[in-house]
Design a protein around this motif. Structure first.
Motif, PDB file in Angstrom:
ATOM      1  N   ALA A 171       0.834  -1.211   0.000  1.00  0.00           N
ATOM      2  CA  ALA A 171       0.000   0.000   0.000  1.00  0.00           C
ATOM      3  C   ALA A 171       0.865   1.257   0.000  1.00  0.00           C
ATOM      4  O   ALA A 171       0.669   2.181   0.778  1.00  0.00           O
ATOM      5  N   THR A 172       1.856   1.267  -0.895  1.00  0.00           N
ATOM      6  CA  THR A 172       2.747   2.414  -1.030  1.00  0.00           C
ATOM      7  C   THR A 172       2.885   2.763  -2.499  1.00  0.00           C
ATOM      8  O   THR A 172       2.413   2.033  -3.370  1.00  0.00           O
ATOM      9  N   GLY A 173       3.560   3.877  -2.768  1.00  0.00           N
ATOM     10  CA  GLY A 173       3.861   4.231  -4.147  1.00  0.00           C
ATOM     11  C   GLY A 173       5.043   3.417  -4.631  1.00  0.00           C
ATOM     12  O   GLY A 173       6.002   3.182  -3.903  1.00  0.00           O
ATOM     13  N   SER A 174       4.985   2.974  -5.873  1.00  0.00           N
ATOM     14  CA  SER A 174       6.061   2.174  -6.440  1.00  0.00           C
ATOM     15  C   SER A 174       6.129   2.471  -7.932  1.00  0.00           C
ATOM     16  O   SER A 174       5.094   2.566  -8.598  1.00  0.00           O
ATOM     17  N   SER A 175       7.356   2.647  -8.446  1.00  0.00           N
ATOM     18  CA  SER A 175       7.498   2.954  -9.871  1.00  0.00           C
ATOM     19  C   SER A 175       8.809   2.414 -10.407  1.00  0.00           C
ATOM     20  O   SER A 175       9.726   2.114  -9.656  1.00  0.00           O
ATOM     21  N   VAL A 176       8.868   2.310 -11.731  1.00  0.00           N
ATOM     22  CA  VAL A 176      10.086   1.893 -12.412  1.00  0.00           C
ATOM     23  C   VAL A 176      10.786   3.154 -12.891  1.00  0.00           C
ATOM     24  O   VAL A 176      10.195   3.968 -13.582  1.00  0.00           O
ATOM     25  N   THR A 177      12.060   3.334 -12.488  1.00  0.00           N
ATOM     26  CA  THR A 177      12.816   4.526 -12.878  1.00  0.00           C
ATOM     27  C   THR A 177      14.139   4.102 -13.508  1.00  0.00           C
ATOM     28  O   THR A 177      14.634   3.004 -13.269  1.00  0.00           O
ATOM     29  N   LYS A 178      14.705   5.006 -14.298  1.00  0.00           N
ATOM     30  CA  LYS A 178      16.014   4.755 -14.911  1.00  0.00           C
ATOM     31  C   LYS A 178      17.096   5.117 -13.911  1.00  0.00           C
ATOM     32  O   LYS A 178      17.008   6.117 -13.223  1.00  0.00           O
ATOM     33  N   ASN A 179      18.146   4.308 -13.862  1.00  0.00           N
ATOM     34  CA  ASN A 179      19.271   4.608 -12.980  1.00  0.00           C
ATOM     35  C   ASN A 179      20.405   5.238 -13.789  1.00  0.00           C
ATOM     36  O   ASN A 179      20.385   5.199 -15.018  1.00  0.00           O
ATOM     37  N   PRO A 180      21.394   5.826 -13.146  1.00  0.00           N
ATOM     38  CA  PRO A 180      22.478   6.489 -13.877  1.00  0.00           C
ATOM     39  C   PRO A 180      23.299   5.554 -14.775  1.00  0.00           C
ATOM     40  O   PRO A 180      23.927   5.998 -15.728  1.00  0.00           O
ATOM     41  N   GLN A 181      23.308   4.258 -14.492  1.00  0.00           N
ATOM     42  CA  GLN A 181      24.062   3.309 -15.309  1.00  0.00           C
ATOM     43  C   GLN A 181      23.334   2.947 -16.605  1.00  0.00           C
ATOM     44  O   GLN A 181      23.867   2.240 -17.436  1.00  0.00           O
ATOM     45  N   GLY A 182      22.103   3.404 -16.761  1.00  0.00           N
ATOM     46  CA  GLY A 182      21.337   3.120 -17.971  1.00  0.00           C
ATOM     47  C   GLY A 182      20.337   1.998 -17.797  1.00  0.00           C
ATOM     48  O   GLY A 182      19.562   1.722 -18.706  1.00  0.00           O
ATOM     49  N   GLY A 183      20.341   1.345 -16.654  1.00  0.00           N
ATOM     50  CA  GLY A 183      19.384   0.271 -16.398  1.00  0.00           C
ATOM     51  C   GLY A 183      18.122   0.824 -15.766  1.00  0.00           C
ATOM     52  O   GLY A 183      17.896   2.031 -15.719  1.00  0.00           O
ATOM     53  N   GLU A 184      17.290  -0.070 -15.276  1.00  0.00           N
ATOM     54  CA  GLU A 184      16.043   0.346 -14.636  1.00  0.00           C
ATOM     55  C   GLU A 184      15.968  -0.247 -13.232  1.00  0.00           C
ATOM     56  O   GLU A 184      16.378  -1.385 -13.006  1.00  0.00           O
ATOM     57  N   ASP A 185      15.450   0.552 -12.305  1.00  0.00           N
ATOM     58  CA  ASP A 185      15.255   0.146 -10.927  1.00  0.00           C
ATOM     59  C   ASP A 185      13.794   0.310 -10.566  1.00  0.00           C
ATOM     60  O   ASP A 185      13.059   1.058 -11.205  1.00  0.00           O
ATOM     61  N   ILE A 186      13.393  -0.372  -9.509  1.00  0.00           N
ATOM     62  CA  ILE A 186      12.062  -0.161  -8.934  1.00  0.00           C
ATOM     63  C   ILE A 186      12.263   0.641  -7.659  1.00  0.00           C
ATOM     64  O   ILE A 186      13.071   0.265  -6.814  1.00  0.00           O
ATOM     65  N   VAL A 187      11.549   1.752  -7.530  1.00  0.00           N
ATOM     66  CA  VAL A 187      11.626   2.587  -6.333  1.00  0.00           C
ATOM     67  C   VAL A 187      10.306   2.438  -5.582  1.00  0.00           C
ATOM     68  O   VAL A 187       9.236   2.699  -6.133  1.00  0.00           O
ATOM     69  N   VAL A 188      10.402   2.008  -4.307  1.00  0.00           N
ATOM     70  CA  VAL A 188       9.220   1.802  -3.464  1.00  0.00           C
ATOM     71  C   VAL A 188       9.311   2.780  -2.301  1.00  0.00           C
ATOM     72  O   VAL A 188      10.330   2.848  -1.611  1.00  0.00           O
ATOM     73  N   GLN A 189       8.245   3.531  -2.061  1.00  0.00           N
ATOM     74  CA  GLN A 189       8.232   4.475  -0.950  1.00  0.00           C
ATOM     75  C   GLN A 189       7.977   3.733   0.353  1.00  0.00           C
ATOM     76  O   GLN A 189       7.184   2.811   0.396  1.00  0.00           O
ATOM     77  N   GLY A 190       8.676   4.152   1.403  1.00  0.00           N
ATOM     78  CA  GLY A 190       8.482   3.543   2.713  1.00  0.00           C
ATOM     79  C   GLY A 190       9.602   2.585   3.063  1.00  0.00           C
ATOM     80  O   GLY A 190      10.364   2.144   2.211  1.00  0.00           O
ATOM     81  N   ASP A 191       9.686   2.267   4.353  1.00  0.00           N
ATOM     82  CA  ASP A 191      10.741   1.376   4.847  1.00  0.00           C
ATOM     83  C   ASP A 191      10.226  -0.063   4.850  1.00  0.00           C
ATOM     84  O   ASP A 191       9.807  -0.598   5.875  1.00  0.00           O
ATOM     85  N   VAL A 192      10.252  -0.690   3.676  1.00  0.00           N
ATOM     86  CA  VAL A 192       9.728  -2.054   3.528  1.00  0.00           C
ATOM     87  C   VAL A 192      10.801  -2.989   2.964  1.00  0.00           C
ATOM     88  O   VAL A 192      10.489  -3.938   2.258  1.00  0.00           O
ATOM     89  N   GLN A 193      12.049  -2.737   3.310  1.00  0.00           N
ATOM     90  CA  GLN A 193      13.169  -3.498   2.753  1.00  0.00           C
ATOM     91  C   GLN A 193      13.070  -4.988   3.085  1.00  0.00           C
ATOM     92  O   GLN A 193      13.180  -5.836   2.194  1.00  0.00           O
ATOM     93  N   ASP A 194      12.838  -5.314   4.335  1.00  0.00           N
ATOM     94  CA  ASP A 194      12.755  -6.721   4.730  1.00  0.00           C
ATOM     95  C   ASP A 194      11.522  -7.403   4.141  1.00  0.00           C
ATOM     96  O   ASP A 194      11.564  -8.586   3.775  1.00  0.00           O
ATOM     97  N   ASP A 195      10.432  -6.648   4.041  1.00  0.00           N
ATOM     98  CA  ASP A 195       9.217  -7.207   3.452  1.00  0.00           C
ATOM     99  C   ASP A 195       9.413  -7.507   1.963  1.00  0.00           C
ATOM    100  O   ASP A 195       8.933  -8.531   1.461  1.00  0.00           O
ATOM    101  N   ILE A 196      10.130  -6.625   1.258  1.00  0.00           N
ATOM    102  CA  ILE A 196      10.408  -6.861  -0.160  1.00  0.00           C
ATOM    103  C   ILE A 196      11.292  -8.102  -0.304  1.00  0.00           C
ATOM    104  O   ILE A 196      11.075  -8.926  -1.194  1.00  0.00           O
ATOM    105  N   TYR A 197      12.278  -8.238   0.562  1.00  0.00           N
ATOM    106  CA  TYR A 197      13.161  -9.408   0.548  1.00  0.00           C
ATOM    107  C   TYR A 197      12.332 -10.690   0.665  1.00  0.00           C
ATOM    108  O   TYR A 197      12.493 -11.619  -0.133  1.00  0.00           O
ATOM    109  N   ASP A 198      11.423 -10.728   1.636  1.00  0.00           N
ATOM    110  CA  ASP A 198      10.588 -11.921   1.829  1.00  0.00           C
ATOM    111  C   ASP A 198       9.658 -12.153   0.649  1.00  0.00           C
ATOM    112  O   ASP A 198       9.457 -13.291   0.216  1.00  0.00           O
ATOM    113  N   LEU A 199       9.075 -11.063   0.112  1.00  0.00           N
ATOM    114  CA  LEU A 199       8.151 -11.193  -1.012  1.00  0.00           C
ATOM    115  C   LEU A 199       8.865 -11.689  -2.270  1.00  0.00           C
ATOM    116  O   LEU A 199       8.323 -12.514  -3.007  1.00  0.00           O
TER     117      LEU A 199
END
Length: 197
Positions: A148-176
């Motif tokens: 239940a947060t904002g999440s988007s695909v953004t370009k990184n400086p190396q030319g690839g793409e990253d997913i940026v998720v708002q909020g402190d959900v690092q461990d939850d993303i790891y488990d998911l």
């Protein structure tokens, strides 16, 4: 009915269909021997088929059978060595390409980085997920719906793409990630802390 009736059409005898039950699969590339040329391991497949069934080898690889006859008929052995060298060069290229692909698959990592924005606000950047064959837009939508947060695909400086998720959900993303995508091994996931943006 109409005033002119047509006679029923004669039933046509169709030819019997042939069902193949004895398909020979290659011991090198595991495809049917008729499709070995598309596997990229021509030299290995040819050696295997030559040992397994010489008649079928000549039928499927007629140019290889002719080149062997020509090599035997030549008076000078240098030409045969040149042909073997070209074939072995092709094989070395194919082997090098396969080794490079295995190395790339072994070195791929998924980085889940926690980046502080200001005071207690942070975002999570997930990079490298596309290396495991995951569609980034679908993954971002999954993260947004699950947490239940904002999440988007953004370009990184190396030319690839990253997913940026708002909020402190690092461990939850790891488990998911471990629960959702089984082909992402736990050893290749890296949890890190980033600098302020």
């Amino acid at each position: 009915m109409s005033d002119t009736e047509t006679a029923p059409a004669e039933v046509q005898d169709w030819p019997k269909t042939r069902v193949l039950t004895d398909i020979l699969y290659c011991g090198s590339c595991t495809l049917p021997v008729e499709y070995c040329e598309f596997a990229g391991k021509n030299a290995q497949c040819q050696k295997w088929l030559r040992k397994k069934d010489a008649d079928l080898f000549v039928k499927i690889w007629p140019e290889a059978g002719l080149s062997e006859k020509l090599d035997a008929a030549t008076l000078n052995g240098d030409e045969a060595e040149g042909k073997d060298a070209a074939a072995s060069k092709e094989q070395r290229r194919a082997d090098a390409k396969a080794a490079q692909e295995e190395k790339r698959l072994a070195t791929r990592t998924l980085v889940i980085k926690r980046v502080e924005r200001n005071k207690r606000k942070c975002v999570i950047e997930v990079s490298g997920l596309e290396l495991f064959g995951v569609d980034l837009k679908k993954a971002a939508k999954l993260f947004a719906g699950k947490f239940a947060t904002g999440s988007s695909v953004t370009k990184n400086p190396q030319g690839g793409e990253d997913i940026v998720v708002q909020g402190d959900v690092q461990d939850d993303i790891y488990d998911l990630v471990l629960a959702t995508w089984k082909d992402v091994p736990e050893e290749q996931i890296e949890l890190t802390e980033g600098k302020k943006k």
